[in-house]
Write an enzyme that holds these catalytic residues in place. Structure first.
Site, PDB file in Angstrom:
ATOM      1  N   PHE A  96       9.032  17.863 -19.875  1.00 40.33           N
ATOM      2  CA  PHE A  96       9.905  16.940 -20.611  1.00 40.33           C
ATOM      3  C   PHE A  96       9.137  15.828 -21.300  1.00 40.33           C
ATOM      4  O   PHE A  96       9.639  15.216 -22.230  1.00 40.33           O
ATOM      5  CB  PHE A  96      10.954  16.329 -19.650  1.00 40.33           C
ATOM      6  CG  PHE A  96      10.411  15.161 -18.850  1.00 40.33           C
ATOM      7  CD1 PHE A  96      10.433  13.871 -19.377  1.00 40.33           C
ATOM      8  CD2 PHE A  96       9.863  15.341 -17.584  1.00 40.33           C
ATOM      9  CE1 PHE A  96       9.923  12.796 -18.657  1.00 40.33           C
ATOM     10  CE2 PHE A  96       9.342  14.274 -16.861  1.00 40.33           C
ATOM     11  CZ  PHE A  96       9.372  13.002 -17.400  1.00 40.33           C
TER      12      PHE A  96
ATOM     13  N   LYS B 122       9.939  28.054 -24.300  1.00 38.13           N
ATOM     14  CA  LYS B 122      10.969  27.652 -23.329  1.00 38.13           C
ATOM     15  C   LYS B 122      10.709  26.175 -23.023  1.00 38.13           C
ATOM     16  O   LYS B 122       9.883  25.830 -22.187  1.00 38.13           O
ATOM     17  CB  LYS B 122      10.851  28.504 -22.054  1.00 38.13           C
ATOM     18  CG  LYS B 122      12.097  28.658 -21.244  1.00 38.13           C
ATOM     19  CD  LYS B 122      12.633  27.456 -20.543  1.00 38.13           C
ATOM     20  CE  LYS B 122      11.883  26.742 -19.514  1.00 38.13           C
ATOM     21  NZ  LYS B 122      12.500  25.400 -19.229  1.00 38.13           N
TER      22      LYS B 122
ATOM     23  N   GLU C 232      14.488  21.631 -20.107  1.00 34.59           N
ATOM     24  CA  GLU C 232      15.949  21.549 -20.276  1.00 34.59           C
ATOM     25  C   GLU C 232      16.411  20.093 -20.310  1.00 34.59           C
ATOM     26  O   GLU C 232      17.569  19.818 -20.586  1.00 34.59           O
ATOM     27  CB  GLU C 232      16.663  22.339 -19.170  1.00 34.59           C
ATOM     28  CG  GLU C 232      16.394  21.909 -17.737  1.00 34.59           C
ATOM     29  CD  GLU C 232      15.129  22.530 -17.132  1.00 34.59           C
ATOM     30  OE1 GLU C 232      14.103  22.612 -17.846  1.00 34.59           O
ATOM     31  OE2 GLU C 232      15.170  22.895 -15.945  1.00 34.59           O
ATOM     32  N   ARG C 233      15.487  19.137 -20.037  1.00 33.23           N
ATOM     33  CA  ARG C 233      15.907  17.731 -20.027  1.00 33.23           C
ATOM     34  C   ARG C 233      15.933  17.106 -21.420  1.00 33.23           C
ATOM     35  O   ARG C 233      16.679  16.181 -21.677  1.00 33.23           O
ATOM     36  CB  ARG C 233      15.007  16.923 -19.087  1.00 33.23           C
ATOM     37  CG  ARG C 233      15.375  17.188 -17.636  1.00 33.23           C
ATOM     38  CD  ARG C 233      14.567  16.355 -16.693  1.00 33.23           C
ATOM     39  NE  ARG C 233      13.410  17.094 -16.208  1.00 33.23           N
ATOM     40  CZ  ARG C 233      12.518  16.616 -15.361  1.00 33.23           C
ATOM     41  NH1 ARG C 233      12.632  15.389 -14.915  1.00 33.23           N
ATOM     42  NH2 ARG C 233      11.509  17.348 -14.962  1.00 33.23           N
TER      43      ARG C 233
ATOM     44  N   SER D 151       4.417  20.345 -13.710  1.00 33.70           N
ATOM     45  CA  SER D 151       3.885  19.833 -12.448  1.00 33.70           C
ATOM     46  C   SER D 151       3.051  20.923 -11.746  1.00 33.70           C
ATOM     47  O   SER D 151       3.214  22.115 -12.017  1.00 33.70           O
ATOM     48  CB  SER D 151       5.029  19.347 -11.560  1.00 33.70           C
ATOM     49  OG  SER D 151       6.012  20.350 -11.468  1.00 33.70           O
TER      50      SER D 151
ATOM     51  N   CYS E 160       0.866  12.501 -18.519  1.00 36.37           N
ATOM     52  CA  CYS E 160      -0.117  13.119 -17.628  1.00 36.37           C
ATOM     53  C   CYS E 160      -1.495  12.502 -17.829  1.00 36.37           C
ATOM     54  O   CYS E 160      -2.389  12.727 -17.040  1.00 36.37           O
ATOM     55  CB  CYS E 160      -0.185  14.615 -17.860  1.00 36.37           C
ATOM     56  SG  CYS E 160      -0.838  14.991 -19.463  1.00 36.37           S
TER      57      CYS E 160
ATOM     58  N   GLU F 161       1.294  12.443  -7.238  1.00 33.16           N
ATOM     59  CA  GLU F 161       1.638  11.872  -8.545  1.00 33.16           C
ATOM     60  C   GLU F 161       2.991  11.163  -8.446  1.00 33.16           C
ATOM     61  O   GLU F 161       3.948  11.732  -7.912  1.00 33.16           O
ATOM     62  CB  GLU F 161       1.727  13.025  -9.549  1.00 33.16           C
ATOM     63  CG  GLU F 161       2.019  12.612 -10.963  1.00 33.16           C
ATOM     64  CD  GLU F 161       2.083  13.815 -11.903  1.00 33.16           C
ATOM     65  OE1 GLU F 161       2.705  14.841 -11.549  1.00 33.16           O
ATOM     66  OE2 GLU F 161       1.515  13.720 -12.999  1.00 33.16           O
TER      67      GLU F 161
END
Ligand code: NAD
Length: 498
Positions: free
Chosen positions: A148, A172, A175-176, A225, A280, A382
């Site tokens: 996201f 893909k 979805e957020r 992640s 990140c 994290e």
């Protein structure tokens, strides 16, 4: 309610009947729903990709580059709209959202040079009358699964390179915040790409598994992640695919006693709290070397943190916006509590922050911990929020050891005026991307992006020449045009070049 659908050539909807809420993190309201797809949707996308890919691979690289040039132009023309759309689903401030689009656009610029980059190698006279040449051919159909936090940049890291190399690509996205990836696919069509070359399928684990298992998909690039990256890597490799899977991070900023502290603090504030820490390549850990450095650093950090103003994404005065969802805010708050329970000193507590007029938004104030130690779970894992942890080190060697021994190895930065120390650090640290007085050392598009250890599974980095290698396979041709005089005496011996 706005419905966000797949971009599949010649296929409308279908889907699982399941959908996912897309929030506006500024207001806390659901602003759209994204349809979650199934393996049948993926099959439709693969069928469309199979139709178009051979023709695209046979299109000469210069023509392929022209689509990239046009796409770059459209990105520039639509920058404001893309950034606002991105900010409204992600929560980052609009200026930062422009940076997200811009860093992806720079990979498209690199992809515009694909005719040069794909030229291959040639050896004339490798043996008597023998020439050898190698070429890089596309893999066929590639897929990308993206997180996201950079909904424009990371998809472009992947499809920019994959498509320029002659592949079709199925994305893909998270979805957020799925709307910008859909807009990118629309703009790509507008740039002259044939239908089916870049498609978007939405979904969650069901769709990810369908991608990993699909026999017609040759390679998958994943960013997200670490646990999921590891899972994607293992499942994809077991299915015989080429996989690169980038994971989480915990980047350290080392502050040497001779560093320009004002500059370092200003850099740190941006790198720790910018985008609410949801990068990140953020710097959520700062390591001052020596007690005196630690005290001076803390003294300068506190007023700088006090001046920080979280705000709504469209507020030009805001330095960072809300985090992506209420669920994520709770996760970050739990990590803060964990740090307290483990005995770290919570110097600034950003929990419980509300923005006037936007009380339901997913805002967090900045948090600062001091006296964090390497045995704490809140250090090892994290957090991915606006939280900075000070880990004090007694010496350069101790500071070097911290990021080197950490489970993640994405990025690291050292702040110093000492060239020798910086050089030594860069050469010895066990981390993939290093900044020297540069807080967020994301490599430019003609180098490559990739971390080490649990920050990346697989061998090739993202974009640049590493990206080109990931999205192509090498074919080597050894050719001879005999003049009829050869006798073929040693036909049963492994051929050598004499
Ligand atoms: P995430 O791992 O939750 O999601 C990433 C992708 O995996 C999404 O497309 C999601 O739909 C899919 N997914 C989620 N759960 C899944 C499951 N159980 N099985 C299969 N697929 C699943 O990551 P996120 O929260 O969207 O993004 C933040 C994370 O990404 C952070 O850990 C961050 O460090 C990392 N990240 C890494 C890099 C890098 O280059 N190393 C860059 C950006 C973000």
């Amino acid at each position: 309610m706005r419905i966000i659908d797949h971009v599949i050539s010649g296929h409308s909807g279908g889907g699982s009947g399941r959908s996912h809420d897309v929030f506006d993190p500024n207001s806390g309201e659901v602003q759209a729903r994204v349809n979650l797809g199934t393996s049948a949707d993926l099959d439709a996308a693969v069928a469309a990709a199979q139709k178009v890919q051979p023709g695209w691979a046979a299109t000469n690289p210069q023509r392929r580059a022209r689509v990239m040039f046009k796409f770059k132009q459209l990105l520039e023309e639509n920058m404001q709209e893309l950034a606002e759309l991105l900010a409204s689903e992600h929560g980052k401030v609009v200026e930062d959202a422009k940076g997200d689009v811009q860093r992806g656009l720079e990979v498209i610029e690199f992809a515009c040079g694909i005719p040069q980059a794909l030229k291959g190698e040639y050896t004339q006279g490798a043996g008597p009358g023998i020439d050898v040449y190698s070429m890089r051919q596309p893999l066929g159909i590639g897929a990308g699964i993206t997180p996201f936090n950079f909904p424009a940049m990371i998809p472009m890291w992947m499809f920019g390179m994959a498509i320029a190399c002659g592949n079709a690509f199925i994305l893909k996205p998270s979805e957020r915040d799925p709307s910008v990836p859909v807009r990118l696919a629309e703009l790509f069509l507008e740039a002259g790409a044939p239908e089916g070359l870049l498609q978007v399928v939405h979904g969650d684990k069901e769709m990810v598994d369908a991608i990993l298992d699909h026999p017609a998909i040759s390679a998958v690039s994943f960013v997200g992640s670490s646990d999921i990256a590891h899972y994607v890597y293992n499942r994809g490799v077991a299915a015989g695919k080429r996989i690169q899977a980038m994971g989480g991070a915990k980047n350290h900023g080392i502050i040497m006693p001779d560093a320009d502290l004002d500059q370092a603090v200003s850099d740190l504030i941006g790198a720790a709290y910018g985008s609410a820490g949801e990068r990140c390549m953020a710097l959520p850990v700062v390591v001052p070397v020596g007690e005196d450095t630690a005290e001076r650093l803390r003294e300068k950090l506190l007023p700088a943190i006090d001046k920080l103003r979280p705000g709504i994404s469209s507020d030009p005065e805001a330095q960072y916006g809300p985090v992506v969802t209420a669920e994520h805010r709770t996760r970050v708050e739990n990590w803060i509590q964990k740090g307290v329970d483990e005995g770290a000193e919570l110097v600034v507590d950003g929990r419980g922050f509300t923005l006037q007029g936007h009380e339901k938004g997913f805002f967090m104030g900045p948090s600062l911990f001091d006296h964090v130690t390497p045995d704490m779970e809140s250090y090892r894992e994290e957090i991915f929020g606006p939280v900075l942890q000070i880990v004090r080190a007694a010496s350069f060697e101790e500071a070097l050891e911290l990021p080197s021994k950490h489970q993640y190895g994405n990025g690291v930065a050292i702040f110093t005026r000492n060239g020798h120390a910086a050089r030594e650090f860069a050469s010895r640290v066990n981390v993939g991307m290093v900044g020297i007085n540069v807080p967020i050392p994301v490599p430019v598009s003609y180098h490559s992006f990739g971390g080490w250890k649990r920050s990346a599974f697989g061998d090739q980095n993202q974009y640049g020449m590493e990206g080109l290698r990931f999205w192509t396979k090498v074919k080597t041709v050894t050719q001879r045009w005999p003049d009829g005089s050869a006798t073929g005496e040693n036909a049963f011996v492994i051929p050598t070049m004499g």
